[in-house]
Design an enzyme around this catalytic site. Sequence first.
Site, PDB file in Angstrom:
ATOM      1  N   HIS A 134       0.873  -1.184   0.000  1.00  0.00           N
ATOM      2  CA  HIS A 134       0.000   0.000   0.000  1.00  0.00           C
ATOM      3  C   HIS A 134       0.911   1.235   0.000  1.00  0.00           C
ATOM      4  CE1 HIS A 134      -2.784   2.966   1.791  1.00  0.00           C
ATOM      5  NE2 HIS A 134      -3.765   2.158   1.459  1.00  0.00           N
ATOM      6  N   ASP A 210       3.232  -4.332   7.974  1.00  0.00           N
ATOM      7  CA  ASP A 210       1.998  -3.573   7.827  1.00  0.00           C
ATOM      8  C   ASP A 210       0.848  -4.586   7.909  1.00  0.00           C
ATOM      9  OD1 ASP A 210      -0.255  -2.215   7.073  1.00  0.00           O
ATOM     10  OD2 ASP A 210       0.488  -1.604   5.102  1.00  0.00           O
ATOM     11  N   GLN A 213      -4.448  -5.203   6.975  1.00  0.00           N
ATOM     12  CA  GLN A 213      -5.485  -6.105   6.459  1.00  0.00           C
ATOM     13  C   GLN A 213      -5.476  -7.443   7.182  1.00  0.00           C
ATOM     14  OE1 GLN A 213      -7.815  -5.271   4.378  1.00  0.00           O
ATOM     15  NE2 GLN A 213      -7.016  -3.359   3.556  1.00  0.00           N
ATOM     16  N   LYS A 236     -10.598  -0.590  10.199  1.00  0.00           N
ATOM     17  CA  LYS A 236     -10.838  -1.792   9.387  1.00  0.00           C
ATOM     18  C   LYS A 236     -11.199  -2.987  10.263  1.00  0.00           C
ATOM     19  CE  LYS A 236      -7.376  -0.382   5.958  1.00  0.00           C
ATOM     20  NZ  LYS A 236      -8.123   0.240   4.868  1.00  0.00           N
ATOM     21  N   CYS A 378      -4.667   2.393  -3.732  1.00  0.00           N
ATOM     22  CA  CYS A 378      -3.435   2.911  -3.116  1.00  0.00           C
ATOM     23  C   CYS A 378      -2.295   1.904  -3.254  1.00  0.00           C
ATOM     24  CB  CYS A 378      -3.652   3.270  -1.642  1.00  0.00           C
ATOM     25  SG  CYS A 378      -4.912   4.492  -1.369  1.00  0.00           S
TER      26      CYS A 378
HETATM   27  C1  LIG Z   1      -2.365  -2.775   3.572  1.00  0.00           C
HETATM   28  C2  LIG Z   1      -2.737  -1.393   4.015  1.00  0.00           C
HETATM   29  N1  LIG Z   1      -1.817  -0.640   4.619  1.00  0.00           N
HETATM   30  C3  LIG Z   1      -2.099   0.598   5.067  1.00  0.00           C
HETATM   31  C4  LIG Z   1      -3.349   1.139   4.912  1.00  0.00           C
HETATM   32  C5  LIG Z   1      -3.597   2.519   5.396  1.00  0.00           C
HETATM   33  O1  LIG Z   1      -4.586   2.536   6.377  1.00  0.00           O
HETATM   34  P1  LIG Z   1      -5.065   3.962   6.930  1.00  0.00           P
HETATM   35  O2  LIG Z   1      -5.639   4.680   5.735  1.00  0.00           O
HETATM   36  O3  LIG Z   1      -6.083   3.664   7.949  1.00  0.00           O
HETATM   37  O4  LIG Z   1      -3.862   4.643   7.441  1.00  0.00           O
HETATM   38  C6  LIG Z   1      -4.340   0.396   4.277  1.00  0.00           C
HETATM   39  C7  LIG Z   1      -5.681   0.979   4.042  1.00  0.00           C
HETATM   40  O5  LIG Z   1      -6.294   0.819   3.021  1.00  0.00           O
HETATM   41  C8  LIG Z   1      -4.021  -0.911   3.822  1.00  0.00           C
HETATM   42  O6  LIG Z   1      -4.937  -1.660   3.191  1.00  0.00           O
END
Ligand SMILES: Cc1ncc(COP(=O)(O)O)c(C=O)c1O
Length: 421
Positions: A134, A210, A213, A236, A378
């Site tokens: 992401h 990270d 998910q 999430k 993203c």
């Molecule tokens: C794998 C992953 N990392 C990071 C994020 C970023 O999350 P946030 O927008 O809550 O910071 C997301 C959100 O879509 C994600 O799917």
Amino acid sequence: MTLDVARLDQGGRLDVARIKADFPILERQVHGGRLVYLDSANTSQKPRQVLDAMTRYYEQSNANVHRGTYLIAEEATAGLEGARAKVASFIGARSSREVIFTRNATESLNLVAKAWGRANLSAGDAVVLTELEHHANIVPWHQLVDEIGIELRWIPVTADGHLDLGDLDRLVDGAKVVSFAAMSNVLGTILPVERLVSAAHDAGAIAVVDASQYVPHLATDVQAWGADFVAFTGHKMCGPTGIGVLWGTEAILDATPPFLTGGEMILNVTKEGFTPNELPWKFEAGTPPIAEAIGLGAAVDYLESLGMDAVRAHEVALTSYALRTLTERFGDRLTIHGPSEPAERGGVMSLVFDDIHPHDLTQVFDQHGVCVRAGHHCAKPLMRTMGVAATARASLYVYNDEADIDALGDALDAASDFFAI
Ligand SMILES: Cc1ncc(COP(=O)(O)O)c(C=O)c1O
């Protein structure tokens, strides 16, 4: 952990009808029909238990934390710190000191890159990422390329949506950081976290996961992973927006300078300088997201009441149903990117249907009450590897059932009819 038998059926599976009733938004009618929410990888819906906990805080105990000597201020502090303890236990942390509340996963990953990275990386140092990250786990490192001159290396992704680990040893050789998603937000692929952490540590690098998910969908044990930092986001996992988590080992957090600075994160301030607070408050500058933390604590309670093993089993079963029935209905017209084996993935399905643009597709879905996100999610480097500009991403959670998948199939039929004209 207490399992909520009222929300499990006799076979120990999630009783989705009961669970749906916990989510007020799912009672809504849209465009004359029921709301079919298939966008939980984007943000999950919130159960009444979370909404009630936040309202209770605002109605009964609203006060700032760590400062007041009166009853409601003590209640607010207990609410915030109690939520931290719940999160710590939920992810298997050794102590609450390892759990930093941030705004979201993006801020957590920025904290790692900006606070740890700036203090520990120099020109030419290598940071290893995967092609499926992401942007939240790419752009902060890009900034360090510009600022410090670090080098980025990329673990490739295969056509079937797995990591290509053939060249892993060479890629991590001499690296300072290996930072990767535990589950892809586009393909649903579950990454081999422990293997990547070991490879990082064998090479002398730190490992950053990270888990945005992953934590909402699978039981998470940060100690078993053995990473140095793990980032995730509250919204999430049935929690509110505005709260994220950075877990780190005490050793690395102690050795990392503060990120944002100001009130709350200090032990002392003089005209000459400041002394940072202890963990975890050293990384929590300013008034924290108190109601949001309390909401996240309630979300953890909710997920624990279901049991994360039951949550995962439900998603594997529902993903199998989706992969099977959608393939039966649409054959080669529908591409579902990512691993074909449900056990190797989460309930995230990136769809490409005929030559219909994903944005057009999801607009037709909307007319049928089906909420699906279209776009690059993203993850633009991954989209380039996949050779697509965008996908329509359907993603599942505890409140989805087979009827929701069938509604998605019906919406695909409707799109097919609409664009055939
Ligand atoms: C794998 C992953 N990392 C990071 C994020 C970023 O999350 P946030 O927008 O809550 O910071 C997301 C959100 O879509 C994600 O799917």
